[in-house]
Design an enzyme around this catalytic site. Structure first.
Site, PDB file in Angstrom:
ATOM      1  N   ASP A  76      -2.785   4.892  -2.135  1.00  0.00           N
ATOM      2  CA  ASP A  76      -4.074   5.260  -1.304  1.00  0.00           C
ATOM      3  C   ASP A  76      -4.263   6.720  -1.647  1.00  0.00           C
ATOM      4  O   ASP A  76      -3.437   7.521  -2.036  1.00  0.00           O
ATOM      5  CB  ASP A  76      -3.499   5.090   0.106  1.00  0.00           C
ATOM      6  CG  ASP A  76      -4.535   5.493   1.183  1.00  0.00           C
ATOM      7  OD1 ASP A  76      -5.372   4.703   1.185  1.00  0.00           O
ATOM      8  OD2 ASP A  76      -4.325   6.684   1.779  1.00  0.00           O
TER       9      ASP A  76
ATOM     10  N   HIS B 208     -11.364  -2.996   3.650  1.00  0.00           N
ATOM     11  CA  HIS B 208     -11.408  -2.656   5.139  1.00  0.00           C
ATOM     12  C   HIS B 208     -11.960  -1.332   5.547  1.00  0.00           C
ATOM     13  O   HIS B 208     -12.158  -0.980   6.541  1.00  0.00           O
ATOM     14  CB  HIS B 208      -9.721  -2.643   5.367  1.00  0.00           C
ATOM     15  CG  HIS B 208      -9.018  -1.478   4.619  1.00  0.00           C
ATOM     16  ND1 HIS B 208      -8.711  -1.593   3.251  1.00  0.00           N
ATOM     17  CD2 HIS B 208      -8.671  -0.075   5.015  1.00  0.00           C
ATOM     18  CE1 HIS B 208      -8.276  -0.269   2.896  1.00  0.00           C
ATOM     19  NE2 HIS B 208      -8.161   0.354   4.053  1.00  0.00           N
ATOM     20  N   ASP B 209     -12.749  -0.748   4.394  1.00  0.00           N
ATOM     21  CA  ASP B 209     -13.148   0.364   4.564  1.00  0.00           C
ATOM     22  C   ASP B 209     -14.715   0.654   4.363  1.00  0.00           C
ATOM     23  O   ASP B 209     -15.288   1.635   4.505  1.00  0.00           O
ATOM     24  CB  ASP B 209     -12.746   1.686   3.592  1.00  0.00           C
ATOM     25  CG  ASP B 209     -11.474   2.054   3.833  1.00  0.00           C
ATOM     26  OD1 ASP B 209     -10.792   2.060   4.969  1.00  0.00           O
ATOM     27  OD2 ASP B 209     -10.731   2.452   2.650  1.00  0.00           O
TER      28      ASP B 209
ATOM     29  N   GLU C 129      -6.517   4.326  -5.715  1.00  0.00           N
ATOM     30  CA  GLU C 129      -7.562   4.486  -4.855  1.00  0.00           C
ATOM     31  C   GLU C 129      -8.198   5.850  -5.195  1.00  0.00           C
ATOM     32  O   GLU C 129      -7.548   7.065  -5.249  1.00  0.00           O
ATOM     33  CB  GLU C 129      -7.284   4.393  -3.468  1.00  0.00           C
ATOM     34  CG  GLU C 129      -8.733   4.057  -2.640  1.00  0.00           C
ATOM     35  CD  GLU C 129      -8.860   4.734  -1.387  1.00  0.00           C
ATOM     36  OE1 GLU C 129      -9.789   4.408  -0.643  1.00  0.00           O
ATOM     37  OE2 GLU C 129      -8.119   5.545  -1.135  1.00  0.00           O
TER      38      GLU C 129
ATOM     39  N   ASP D   9       0.993  -1.380   0.094  1.00  0.00           N
ATOM     40  CA  ASP D   9       0.023   0.088   0.118  1.00  0.00           C
ATOM     41  C   ASP D   9       0.908   1.233   0.092  1.00  0.00           C
ATOM     42  O   ASP D   9       1.705   1.248   0.858  1.00  0.00           O
ATOM     43  CB  ASP D   9      -0.864  -0.017   1.086  1.00  0.00           C
ATOM     44  CG  ASP D   9      -2.327   0.347   0.962  1.00  0.00           C
ATOM     45  OD1 ASP D   9      -2.581   1.685   0.400  1.00  0.00           O
ATOM     46  OD2 ASP D   9      -3.163  -0.059   1.409  1.00  0.00           O
TER      47      ASP D   9
END
Ligand code: NOJ
Length: 559
Positions: free
Chosen positions: A205, A333-334, A260, A99
């Site tokens: 990210d 995970h969000d 993202e 990430d």
């Protein structure tokens, strides 16, 4: 530049390391746990792992606040252990993606510490430091009216410097100033570091937030969350930064990148992912299909709207067809767990299988989030003190003021991303087999029924369904490269689409309801002559060229 194509055929498993598997018995997931589970991951028929941040971090945002970009958090292991995981993953034919979190760092990163030490520090301009404005009666006001996504206003005052720094997320996540060439040089250095170590790519990210409008103007009407986004999302500078990273670093390696991109439409995504000389990212993570039961933020809840979800998927499928490549996902995970949102906890196996086929059979690279493959569901923690996530606390604060505590808690139970962060349920032993000691975060009490061991033993389980689906996709040019066409877009109970390739057709019929509905296939698609490839029921009857769909029924026909 090298045009890597392997990413089109791969499927990716996402690990959120704190909750994946605890190998050293301290209650926190780690790389020892990952080593133990590599064979399991491989057995899912995925081709790659994306690690949510593994770096040293004070955990204001559980790893998305990085204090050292070139090391491993001691909770997870160290660089040597990471090298071993990488080597063992590669031995099994699994690629590894890191990430890359460079919109912001932690306020505990040495760059930030230096930057706040003095206005003439060489690091000062690594971040957005600005003097305040004078308000009525000389009151000190922040440099502009932007609000953060996580913690109220987007500016934090430093009395030592008499200046504010910008943070689009938590206060402990100051935004890096990407317009500073020295910051971009640092990013290129980080990319090289991990690529030279052998990693195969990056998930980037909130990369679309890295460009900020010159002058950082005020934004109206003022919103309590993310005010100013038109000035910090998808600015033209983002493309230039990505192009520089590609030209100067990434093009020298056989690697993959996925950006993202909250607030990004398919049209905007094409700026970055259109194949050819101008491509700067291989894929973009879209958000629109995750907003079918909410409005703007997960907390503004609305009844699930199937048509909205279908429109979002189809828009990306159609617009990127022949031009770019999709990233496909329904969990990470969000977001809260998908069976609890778009499926049904009363029919977890049926709706879990239907949802899996619904997205994996589309055109793009599927991402599977830890625990999704066994149908983990929302934990619904009942008290605010049990939540650990900065965003959940912020949402609770804002919505308690607007709607009262009871309603805010109800919304949080449904939509908090912490629902997806409970430890993975490996078996029915204490702590769900995640750890030999008390885990850092609550375990969902349904672990005695929902766990990997139980599903390994059941050929009809969701876990084994994922395995077959992923294995079929990998070997099917029709699914990998076929054209996508949605059928019956106005229907309120079914999501139906066709994939076609070199004279072969696949019909995917997904029933989104707990009550029966009649389905009728188009006349030129004779179901009875088709081969049923996937379904979530054991028996299959017909009603003309259709059938009465049972709760959450899935049928996938090859025609
Ligand atoms: C997106 C990440 O996925 C999320 O977990 C994080 O909180 C924000 N970016 C800020 O880094």
């Amino acid at each position: 530049m090298a045009y890597t194509q392997w990413y089109k055929e791969m499927a990716v498993y996402q690990i959120w390391p704190r909750s994946f598997c605890d190998g050293n018995g301290d209650g926190i997931g780690d790389l020892w746990g990952v080593l133990e589970k590599l064979d399991y991951i491989k057995s899912l028929n995925v081709d790659a792992i994306w690690f949510s941040p593994l770096y040293p971090s004070p955990n204001a945002d559980y790893g998305y606040d990085i204090a050292d970009y070139k090391s491993i958090h001691p909770d997870f292991g160290d660089l040597e252990l990471f090298r071993r995981v990488l080597e063992e993953a590669h031995k099994r034919g699994l690629k590894v993606f890191m990430d890359l979190v460079v919109n912001h760092s932690s306020d505990e990163h040495p760059w930030f510490r230096e930057s706040r030490s003095a206005k003439d520090s060489p690091y000062h301009d690594y971040y957005y430091w600005r003097p305040g404005r004078k308000g009525p009666l000389g009151k000190r006001l922040p440099p502009n009216n932007w609000t953060s996504l996580f913690e109220g206003g987007a500016w934090e005052y430093d009395s030592n410097l008499d200046e504010y720094y910008l943070h689009l997320f938590a206060k402990k996540q100051p935004d890096l100033n990407m317009s500073n060439p020295k910051v971009r040089a640092e990013v290129k250095d980080i990319l090289r570091f991990w690529l030279d170590l052998g990693v195969d790519g990056f998930r980037e990210d909130v990369i679309t937030f890295t460009g900020k409008a010159p002058g950082l103007p005020n934004s109206y009407p003022k919103l309590p969350i993310a005010n100013g986004m038109k000035y910090f999302s998808n600015r033209p500078e983002v493309y230039d930064y990505l192009r520089e990273f590609r030209d100067e670093v990434l093009s020298g390696y056989d690697c993959f990148t996925v950006g993202e991109s909250p607030l990004t439409t398919a049209d905007i995504a094409l700026r970055y992912v259109t194949e050819g000389e101008n491509k700067v990212l291989d894929e973009m993570i879209s958000f629109s299909h995750m907003e079918a039961d909410c409005f703007m933020t997960d907390m503004i809840r609305r009844p699930f709207d199937l048509k909205k979800m279908k429109r979002a998927f189809s828009e990306w499928q159609y617009k990127l067809a022949g031009r770019g490549w999709n990233a496909l996902y329904i969990e990470n995970h969000d977001h809260a767990r998908i069976i609890s949102r778009y499926g049904s906890e009363e029919y977890p196996a049926e709706s879990g299988k239907m949802l899996a086929a619904m997205y994996i059979l589309q055109r793009g690279t599927p991402f599977i989030y830890q625990g999704q493959e066994i149908g983990m569901t929302n934990i619904r923690l009942p008290e605010i003190g049990m939540y650990k996530d900065v965003a959940s606390h912020n949402n609770y604060r804002i919505f308690s003021k607007l709607l009262g505590k009871k309603k805010a808690m109800e919304l949080l139970q449904y939509s908090s991303r912490e629902n997806a962060r409970t430890p993975v349920q490996w078996d029915s032993s204490a702590n769900a087999g995640f750890s030999s000691t008390r885990p850092w975060f609550s375990v969902n009490p349904n672990y005695t029924a929902v766990n990997v061991a139980a599903q390994e033993a059941d050929p009809g389980s969701l876990l084994n369904f994922y395995r077959s689906l992923l294995s079929y996709r990998k070997s099917s040019p029709l699914v990998l490269y076929g054209e996508y066409r949605e059928l019956y877009p106005e229907d309120n109970s079914f999501y139906t689409y066709e994939r076609s390739y070199q004279g072969k057709r696949l019909l995917v019929i997904c029933h989104f309801s707990s009550v029966p509905h009649g389905f009728m296939a188009p006349a030129d698609m004779e179901l009875i002559k088709g081969r049923l490839l996937f379904s979530n029921y054991k028996t299959h009857s017909f009603n003309g060229n259709g059938f009465i769909a049972r709760p959450w029924e899935l049928r996938v026909y090859e025609l």
